[in-house]
Every structure is written in C-alpha cells, then in structure tokens.
Design an enzyme around this catalytic site. Structure first.
Site, PDB file in Angstrom:
ATOM      1  N   ASP A 162      -5.951   5.676   4.935  1.00  0.00           N
ATOM      2  CA  ASP A 162      -7.146   4.882   4.562  1.00  0.00           C
ATOM      3  C   ASP A 162      -7.181   3.436   5.052  1.00  0.00           C
ATOM      4  O   ASP A 162      -8.227   2.788   4.969  1.00  0.00           O
ATOM      5  CB  ASP A 162      -7.363   4.812   3.027  1.00  0.00           C
ATOM      6  CG  ASP A 162      -7.639   6.154   2.399  1.00  0.00           C
ATOM      7  OD1 ASP A 162      -7.847   7.129   3.144  1.00  0.00           O
ATOM      8  OD2 ASP A 162      -7.642   6.224   1.161  1.00  0.00           O
ATOM      9  N   ASP A 387      -5.362  12.528  -7.645  1.00  0.00           N
ATOM     10  CA  ASP A 387      -5.820  11.413  -6.794  1.00  0.00           C
ATOM     11  C   ASP A 387      -5.934  10.112  -7.576  1.00  0.00           C
ATOM     12  O   ASP A 387      -6.050   9.041  -6.974  1.00  0.00           O
ATOM     13  CB  ASP A 387      -7.201  11.729  -6.213  1.00  0.00           C
ATOM     14  CG  ASP A 387      -7.183  12.934  -5.303  1.00  0.00           C
ATOM     15  OD1 ASP A 387      -6.276  13.023  -4.453  1.00  0.00           O
ATOM     16  OD2 ASP A 387      -8.070  13.794  -5.437  1.00  0.00           O
TER      17      ASP A 387
END
Ligand code: BGC
Length: 448
Positions: A162, A387
């Site tokens: 990311d 997550d």
C-alpha cells in the site's frame, strides 16, 4: 554485527584486488543464477503456524497451502508477527529447509509512517524513522536471509504493501488526501525506505523482490496507473536500488479484487456504450479484474524502464466470490449500471472497500505460471487473519481503529461514501478471525 551484504561487498572490495576480483566473479555468477520465474517447479513453504491454525479451525481442506510470512514489525524478525504466529524469520527459514521446500514468501511491511491512508495497520515506526527502518529492520532481515544455510531457498519478498500507491492517490490536492500521506510524500521516506529494501535484499542472489502495486480498484484509472508507475520507478532508483533489483510486482495483496469478471470487461457494450462509462461500479476504470490489470501493468512498467522479463504475483487468497450469491450469467439489462451490478462476481458494496469483506471467499489455489506474464497466484494474506478491528481495541502493536472495518460506518471519499461492507466483531489486523475464516471457506471459488 549488522552489516548488509552490499556494505560487506564494498568492504571486501577495498581489502585487496584479488578479493575484489573474486567478489565481482561471484556476483556475476549470482546474477545469472536468478531464475526467470522462481515459482516455476518450486515447492512453496507451508507456514506451520498458519497451517495448524487453519486445520484446527475447520480449514483442513486448505491447511496444506503455502501462505506468506509477514514481518510486520521489528520484533517479528525474532519472534513472529501478529496473532497466532509464533515463529521468527530464522525459524521459518529453518523449517522451510526441513520441509524440503525451495521457495518461501516473505512480506516486508514496516515502513516509517506505515499505512498513511488508514489506521488498521499503522505500524511501529514514526514518519521520520528511516534510519531505524534501515538499520534495525532491513539490515537484520538481509543478514538472516544471506546465511549460507538458506542459499538453496528462493526467497520471494513482497515489498511494502500500500505504501507507494498511497503517495499518488491519497495526497493533496486530491479530495482523498490525508495529512499522513502528505507527510510521507514530503519527507520521501516511503521512496527511500523501499529503495533501501530493494537494494539490500536484491543484492542477495536468492532473493526475488516484488513491489506491491495495489489493485485494479485502486490504480486502475489511467491517471493513477501512470503516476504510480512513475513512483515505482523512482523508488527503484532510490537509496542504492536499480530496476535490476526488482523481479516483479504483486497485485491485490490482502485485497478482494476478482481475478476476472466472467460476464463483462470494461469494453462490453450495454445500451450502446462501453460499461467503462457507467457511473457506479466501473466508473471509467480501465480494468474490471486483477488478471488484466496485472498483465497491463507489467507491459506498462517494462515500457518505462523496468526489466522486460518482469513477473507478476496476484494474491488470490480471498478473491473467490463463490457461494449462493455468485451470478451464473450476464444480466439482460440494457442499463449499464444495472447490467454491471447484476453481472459482477465481486459482490462488494464498493470497489474501494477493503476490510474483512462480507461475502468474500477463498480464491484460486496457489499456482505457478497460471497466465501470460504472471509468475504465480499466491496466498499472500493468510486467510483467516483479520484486516482490522471493527471497534477500538487497545493494543501494543501500533494498530489504530479504522472505521472502514466497522460495519456501521457510512464511508469516506476513498470509498465514495458507501457502507464499509465489513464483518462485525473483527479482532485486530493480523489476528485470527474465525467467523471470517468460515465464510471464506463457504464462499470459496473454485469451491473446495
Ligand atoms: C497486519 C499485520 C499482519 C498481516 C497479515 C496486516 O494487515 O497489520 O499485522 O501480519 O495483515 O495478516
């Protein structure tokens, strides 16, 4: 003593001429020894921690699949990452050798100011902690991976999830900007950190670096795609790295993007126009699946200065989207939005949703060379690991509470203000989430 290989080569080279000649000779031989696709014919390491957890949690059918090791903080190098993972890097490498495996997948994930556009995986290092990242995180990893005992293991590193994409889409003047991502762009520490990791790890003859490229629902729009490619190239030329240190790129890591929409692509015409121009799901994205996205990115990156032999990895651990809600045919609607919404296999509320998605299933099983340009389908995010927590949970892992993990959240500009689609009662990121694991098994596609 924490001396990276690159530094020790320099030291050796200055020692005597004879030594430096030997060093040059071996490094040339080593460079030649890197395989085009490390996954081809490989036996990939099965993490015993994850495997035991999966088997004890109703997942016997998948417990023998290989999953990646996440080095998600400095302490993980010695003693395991979040949740039920107890083994350090050396433990895993030893176990891999013992298992007779010849490939292990390791996620490098600890940049300064990590996770600048979200909170669930904020890391331990402050935005300015570049030296600590280099000296206390990357150098020890390189030292361990460089041990001769592991010379026959192909070590696949997935580099920094990311981070580089965030420098494109979540910075000013965009509406999606966060002050944290603006800071990481301004201080350069994502680019410098990734460059350092690539250079040091890439110098090891048996390490194969794959840089994270987000997923089609993030960078699939032309402006994001090209700009992010430039940032990848910038990082591959930073802090000692060269594009030769980059073996490939990894798509969809820990995300839920479908591999391939069976009933349409962006050019499918509905009501006389390509669905690419529809405003809800596709919304001018050029891609509707991870396979076409990864293949197109490969061509693009090879064209801007990366090696033409690049290989891609696609994380298929949770992008199956099987189960009873999976469409079995294309919609007959002539309204583009209705057509897409009725036809799409990816059942998320919005493509920007990323946390513990309700309805998701295990995807393609890990596989080498599944398609042109793709080195592997791999399970980088271990199925069953959360997550992010669906509510605030105090912890000493540096993890915040991201409302995208809260099923009652109504969203933000990054998911166009839609509901989060997250499952309730989720533990901290990286911790075992039994209810999600059961849903992933039930909705697996191909079915288990
Ligand atoms: C977490 C890590 C974890 C990884 C794999 C990330 O979201 O922040 O702690 O190791 O997921 O589950």
């Amino acid at each position: 003593m924490r001396v990276s290989l690159r530094k020790s080569l320099v030291l050796a080279a200055t020692a005597t001429l004879a030594t430096s000649l030997v060093v040059v000779a071996t490094s040339t031989a080593n460079a030649a020894a890197k395989l085009d696709n490390p996954y081809a014919g490989a036996q990939v390491y099965v993490n015993p921690d994850w495997s035991a957890q999966a088997a004890a949690s109703g997942g016997q059918a998948i417990a023998n699949q290989p999953t990646a090791i996440w080095l998600d903080r400095i302490a993980a190098i010695e003693s395991g990452s979040a949740g039920s993972n107890t083994m350090g890097l050396r433990d895993h490498l030893d176990a891999a050798v013992e298992q007779g495996a010849n490939l292990i997948q390791v996620v490098i994930y600890n940049l300064p100011g990590r996770d600048c556009a979200a909170l669930a995986s904020n890391g331990e290092l402050a935005p300015t902690d570049l030296a600590k990242y280099e000296n206390d995180y990357i150098d020890p990893i390189v030292e361990i991976m460089g041990d001769a005992a592991y010379a026959n293991l192909r070590i696949v590193t997935i580099v920094e999830i990311d981070s580089l994409p965030n420098l494109v889409t979540n910075v000013s003047p965009r509406e999606t900007a966060t002050p944290e991502c603006d800071a990481m762009k301004a201080n350069g520490n994502y680019v410098q950190g990734v460059g350092y990791a690539l250079a040091q790890l890439g110098a090891l003859p048996n390490v194969y670096n794959y840089i994270d490229i987000g997923h089609h629902g993030w960078l699939g729009w032309d402006d994001n795609f090209d700009a992010a490619g430039d940032v990848f190239l910038q990082a591959a030329n930073a802090n000692g790295a060269t594009p030769a240190d980059v073996h490939g790129f990894a798509a969809n890591v820990a995300n839920y993007g479908i591999l391939d929409e069976a009933y349409f692509d962006a050019n499918t015409a509905v009501g006389g126009r390509p669905v690419r121009e529809s405003t809800e799901w596709v919304d001018w994205n050029r891609y509707v699946g991870e396979l076409e996205y990864a293949q197109a990115y490969r061509d693009h990156l090879a064209g801007i200065g990366f090696d033409s032999g690049l290989g891609m990895i696609i994380d298929t651990s949770r992008n199956g989207w099987g189960g009873p809600d999976r469409p079995t045919r294309a919609s007959t609607s002539t309204d583009p939005n209705t057509f897409v919404n009725e036809s799409r296999l990816d059942r998320r509320i919005h493509l920007g949703n990323w946390c513990n998605q309700a309805g998701a299933g295990i995807g393609e099983r890990p596989k080498a060379s599944p398609a042109t340009g793709i080195d592997a389908y791999a399970w980088i995010k271990p199925p069953g690991e959360s997550d992010g927590a669906s509510r605030e949970i105090p912890n000493d892992e540096g993890k915040g509470f991201d409302r995208m993990c809260d099923p009652t959240y109504t969203g933000n500009p990054r998911n166009n203000n839609n509901m989060s689609g997250a499952l309730n009662d989720a533990p901290l990121s990286g911790h075992w989430f039994q209810a999600q694991f059961e849903e992933l098994l039930a909705n697996a596609y191909p079915p288990l």
